[in-house]
Design a protein around this motif. Sequence first.
Motif, PDB file in Angstrom:
ATOM      1  N   THR A   9       0.836  -1.203   0.000  1.00 13.82           N
ATOM      2  CA  THR A   9       0.000   0.000   0.000  1.00 13.82           C
ATOM      3  C   THR A   9       0.868   1.248   0.000  1.00 13.82           C
ATOM      4  OG1 THR A   9      -0.038  -0.329   2.377  1.00 13.82           O
ATOM      5  CG2 THR A   9      -1.975  -1.036   1.158  1.00 13.82           C
ATOM      6  N   GLY A  10       0.288   2.338  -0.511  1.00 13.86           N
ATOM      7  CA  GLY A  10       1.003   3.607  -0.423  1.00 13.86           C
ATOM      8  C   GLY A  10       1.018   4.354  -1.738  1.00 13.86           C
ATOM      9  N   ARG A  11       1.692   5.480  -1.706  1.00 10.81           N
ATOM     10  CA  ARG A  11       1.694   6.410  -2.832  1.00 10.81           C
ATOM     11  C   ARG A  11       2.606   5.907  -3.958  1.00 10.81           C
ATOM     12  NH1 ARG A  11       2.064  12.253  -0.679  1.00 10.81           N
ATOM     13  NH2 ARG A  11       0.123  11.469   0.150  1.00 10.81           N
ATOM     14  N   GLY A  12       2.193   6.193  -5.181  1.00  8.44           N
ATOM     15  CA  GLY A  12       2.951   5.724  -6.335  1.00  8.44           C
ATOM     16  C   GLY A  12       4.344   6.308  -6.404  1.00  8.44           C
ATOM     17  N   SER A  13       4.461   7.622  -6.120  1.00  4.08           N
ATOM     18  CA  SER A  13       5.762   8.264  -6.285  1.00  4.08           C
ATOM     19  C   SER A  13       6.779   7.730  -5.279  1.00  4.08           C
ATOM     20  CB  SER A  13       5.616   9.784  -6.138  1.00  4.08           C
ATOM     21  OG  SER A  13       4.950  10.066  -4.926  1.00  4.08           O
ATOM     22  N   LEU A  14       6.320   7.070  -4.195  1.00  4.76           N
ATOM     23  CA  LEU A  14       7.253   6.475  -3.231  1.00  4.76           C
ATOM     24  C   LEU A  14       7.289   4.956  -3.392  1.00  4.76           C
ATOM     25  CD1 LEU A  14       6.168   8.533  -0.079  1.00  4.76           C
ATOM     26  CD2 LEU A  14       8.275   8.785  -1.379  1.00  4.76           C
ATOM     27  N   VAL A  15       6.162   4.323  -3.065  1.00  8.09           N
ATOM     28  CA  VAL A  15       6.132   2.851  -3.049  1.00  8.09           C
ATOM     29  C   VAL A  15       6.231   2.294  -4.471  1.00  8.09           C
ATOM     30  CG1 VAL A  15       4.688   0.867  -2.430  1.00  8.09           C
ATOM     31  CG2 VAL A  15       4.845   2.832  -0.888  1.00  8.09           C
ATOM     32  N   GLY A  16       5.450   2.882  -5.404  1.00  8.15           N
ATOM     33  CA  GLY A  16       5.482   2.406  -6.793  1.00  8.15           C
ATOM     34  C   GLY A  16       6.877   2.580  -7.377  1.00  8.15           C
ATOM     35  N   ASP A  17       7.454   3.742  -7.141  1.00 10.82           N
ATOM     36  CA  ASP A  17       8.792   4.030  -7.665  1.00 10.82           C
ATOM     37  C   ASP A  17       9.822   3.043  -7.102  1.00 10.82           C
ATOM     38  OD1 ASP A  17      10.656   6.017  -9.011  1.00 10.82           O
ATOM     39  OD2 ASP A  17      11.454   5.973  -6.967  1.00 10.82           O
ATOM     40  N   ALA A  18       9.705   2.736  -5.804  1.00 12.12           N
ATOM     41  CA  ALA A  18      10.669   1.802  -5.186  1.00 12.12           C
ATOM     42  C   ALA A  18      10.518   0.409  -5.781  1.00 12.12           C
ATOM     43  CB  ALA A  18      10.454   1.773  -3.669  1.00 12.12           C
ATOM     44  N   ILE A  19       9.282   0.012  -6.106  1.00 14.60           N
ATOM     45  CA  ILE A  19       9.084  -1.314  -6.734  1.00 14.60           C
ATOM     46  C   ILE A  19       9.796  -1.346  -8.084  1.00 14.60           C
ATOM     47  CG2 ILE A  19       7.347  -2.815  -7.808  1.00 14.60           C
ATOM     48  CD1 ILE A  19       5.381  -1.931  -5.594  1.00 14.60           C
ATOM     49  N   VAL A  20       9.573  -0.285  -8.881  1.00 15.63           N
ATOM     50  CA  VAL A  20      10.141  -0.263 -10.235  1.00 15.63           C
ATOM     51  C   VAL A  20      11.667  -0.328 -10.175  1.00 15.63           C
ATOM     52  CG1 VAL A  20      10.341   1.118 -12.349  1.00 15.63           C
ATOM     53  CG2 VAL A  20       8.156   1.016 -11.127  1.00 15.63           C
ATOM     54  N   ARG A  21      12.259   0.369  -9.205  1.00 12.68           N
ATOM     55  CA  ARG A  21      13.733   0.461  -9.147  1.00 12.68           C
ATOM     56  C   ARG A  21      14.396  -0.701  -8.413  1.00 12.68           C
ATOM     57  NH1 ARG A  21      14.919   5.430 -11.161  1.00 12.68           N
ATOM     58  NH2 ARG A  21      13.131   6.842 -11.114  1.00 12.68           N
ATOM     59  N   ASP A  22      13.608  -1.498  -7.689  1.00 12.52           N
ATOM     60  CA  ASP A  22      14.232  -2.564  -6.894  1.00 12.52           C
ATOM     61  C   ASP A  22      14.984  -3.549  -7.807  1.00 12.52           C
ATOM     62  OD1 ASP A  22      13.882  -3.848  -3.904  1.00 12.52           O
ATOM     63  OD2 ASP A  22      14.284  -5.338  -5.473  1.00 12.52           O
ATOM     64  N   PRO A  23      16.224  -3.890  -7.429  1.00 10.46           N
ATOM     65  CA  PRO A  23      17.022  -4.774  -8.298  1.00 10.46           C
ATOM     66  C   PRO A  23      16.443  -6.184  -8.456  1.00 10.46           C
ATOM     67  CG  PRO A  23      18.220  -4.216  -6.264  1.00 10.46           C
ATOM     68  CD  PRO A  23      17.002  -3.368  -6.288  1.00 10.46           C
ATOM     69  N   HIS A  24      15.607  -6.638  -7.519  1.00 11.88           N
ATOM     70  CA  HIS A  24      15.022  -7.983  -7.658  1.00 11.88           C
ATOM     71  C   HIS A  24      13.898  -8.018  -8.684  1.00 11.88           C
ATOM     72  CE1 HIS A  24      16.774  -8.345  -3.538  1.00 11.88           C
ATOM     73  NE2 HIS A  24      17.146  -9.508  -4.048  1.00 11.88           N
ATOM     74  N   VAL A  25      13.318  -6.845  -8.995  1.00 19.05           N
ATOM     75  CA  VAL A  25      12.142  -6.820  -9.873  1.00 19.05           C
ATOM     76  C   VAL A  25      12.596  -6.896 -11.328  1.00 19.05           C
ATOM     77  CG1 VAL A  25      10.170  -5.400 -10.621  1.00 19.05           C
ATOM     78  CG2 VAL A  25      10.737  -5.595  -8.183  1.00 19.05           C
ATOM     79  N   GLY A  26      12.112  -7.917 -12.041  1.00 22.07           N
ATOM     80  CA  GLY A  26      12.581  -8.153 -13.408  1.00 22.07           C
ATOM     81  C   GLY A  26      11.625  -7.694 -14.481  1.00 22.07           C
ATOM     82  N   LYS A  27      10.414  -7.331 -14.083  1.00 22.17           N
ATOM     83  CA  LYS A  27       9.446  -6.798 -15.057  1.00 22.17           C
ATOM     84  C   LYS A  27       8.414  -5.991 -14.300  1.00 22.17           C
ATOM     85  CE  LYS A  27       5.798  -7.411 -18.208  1.00 22.17           C
ATOM     86  NZ  LYS A  27       5.417  -7.778 -19.535  1.00 22.17           N
ATOM     87  N   VAL A  28       7.941  -4.921 -14.940  1.00 18.63           N
ATOM     88  CA  VAL A  28       6.830  -4.166 -14.353  1.00 18.63           C
ATOM     89  C   VAL A  28       5.681  -4.154 -15.346  1.00 18.63           C
ATOM     90  CG1 VAL A  28       6.038  -1.837 -13.779  1.00 18.63           C
ATOM     91  CG2 VAL A  28       8.095  -2.763 -12.713  1.00 18.63           C
TER      92      VAL A  28
END
Length: 495
Positions: free
Chosen positions: A210-229
Amino acid sequence: MPRIPADEALIAGEWRRGAGAPADTVDPATGRVIATVHAVSLDEVAEAARGAAEAAADPRWRDLLPHRRALLLHRVAELIEESTDDLAALQTADTGKALTETRALVGSAAATFRYTAAALETAEEAITPSRGDYVTLSVYEPIGVVGAINPWNSPIASDAQKLAPALAGGNAVLLKPAEWTPLVSLALGRLVTRALDELGLPAGLLSVLTGRGSLVGDAIVRDPHVGKVTFTGGTSTGRTLAHAAAEKLMPLSLELGGKSPTVVLADADVEQALAGVMFGIFSSSGQSCIAGSRLFVARELYEEFVGELVERVRKLRVGPGTDPDTQVAPLVHHRHRDSVAAYVDLAREEGARVLCGGGVPQGPAYRDGAYYLPTVLDGLPNSSRTCQEEIFGPVLVALPFDDEDDLVRQANSSVYGLACGIWTRDHRAAWRIARRVDAGTVWINTYKQFSIATPFGGMKESGLGREKGRDGIRAYQRQKSLYWGVADAPLPWAN
Ligand code: NAP
């Protein structure tokens, strides 16, 4: 009142209150706060991503054959169906949408899990033609961790559209709902947790952050473990995400905005076209990416058609989503209602004629809700901002056209290319226009019908990639080629 989920996010398999800031979620029909949900912190995003990577690599999931993975999707479908009343009521309270619509969305979410399970069980890999002393295979493997970021307009359907194929592809998923409407995603997360537990699968396969896109969403996109958005939302946010994905050279799919043309030719069945045009723009109160928000009518039919349309739009029943008679429910949030109202003010400044609507409905029943009257505008050129920008509300702008070339030129004069509707009895004209128009989906003598079996996505600034269909799962996998040597002799060069 529907059952409100606890103020807990799902972080690497654990339900707990997020350590970030609290945010209220409001019933837009009454303006009342129905829940306060804490955001997760950036550390918790990283924890969820690590947990997802471990879950994806866990042999209980990694080694599960596709037909066994399908059992998870079938079980989630059953649990969604069993919870239809609760999920629909929750989504109506959180988004304002009419109950008839939210019930249909819950049904479509369950159907998405079922269809994807069937596609998974029947998906084939290929033995490609051999060109030497080897056998060649083309196979598909999971990406690992997928970030799924969704908007507020149809949460349960958008969540299912991403979760089902991403899990089917063998991945773990970090799901981020919109801050305005987190409740139904949290409820869906509980059902997935239950299914994972029943089947003895790793709990970290799904996190709901949960949370705001500019914080939580942005962190998901940039996380090194995430291979696709996989993202659904506005075009400018999509562009921001594409920049971040480019840094990591990470694939992403984007389902973005639209300003879709609905076309009425002079020979159209007028009754069908009137109903279709109204449904296309005013259902979901216009908060639909594929809303038919630009109406093009053949000049000879224009005055008569638009006049009759306006008469009928004035009679649409505006009310709360819980009233079975409601056709136009409140908008998702008071702030969004204000943005729609500002667009109609802009249209007036640009010189539009407001043929009906153009304000909030009056009376005590509407006082506290985020209501806006269904509105029809005309008198503007297609180049005006009102005709070019996505309003995402119950606002239709009507324009005449002279002939097919003029129509196609105007329809395609837009940065968007999501959908198009054509109303005519002339199947040759429908074919020509359908093939010339820039749109990922074209409806002929119908509108806003959806099948999970049919690929969906946008052209131009309306998106990148396709969801749904049998190949929908492939968007969440990596393709690998295998060469299997079968020669008795050593390779000639080395010998
Ligand atoms: P939005 O503002 O783009 O937000 C969509 C999601 O992205 C939300 O969860 C949002 O978080 C998050 N987000 C915002 N900034 C972000 C960032 N920098 N990094 C990562 N995530 C970020 O769109 P919206 O206003 O919610 O939704 C309306 C738009 O969605 C319209 O343009 C509509 O056409 C489009 N849409 C498209 C489709 C389609 O299939 N093509 C379907 C439905 C909707 P928060 O809002 O929580 O801060």
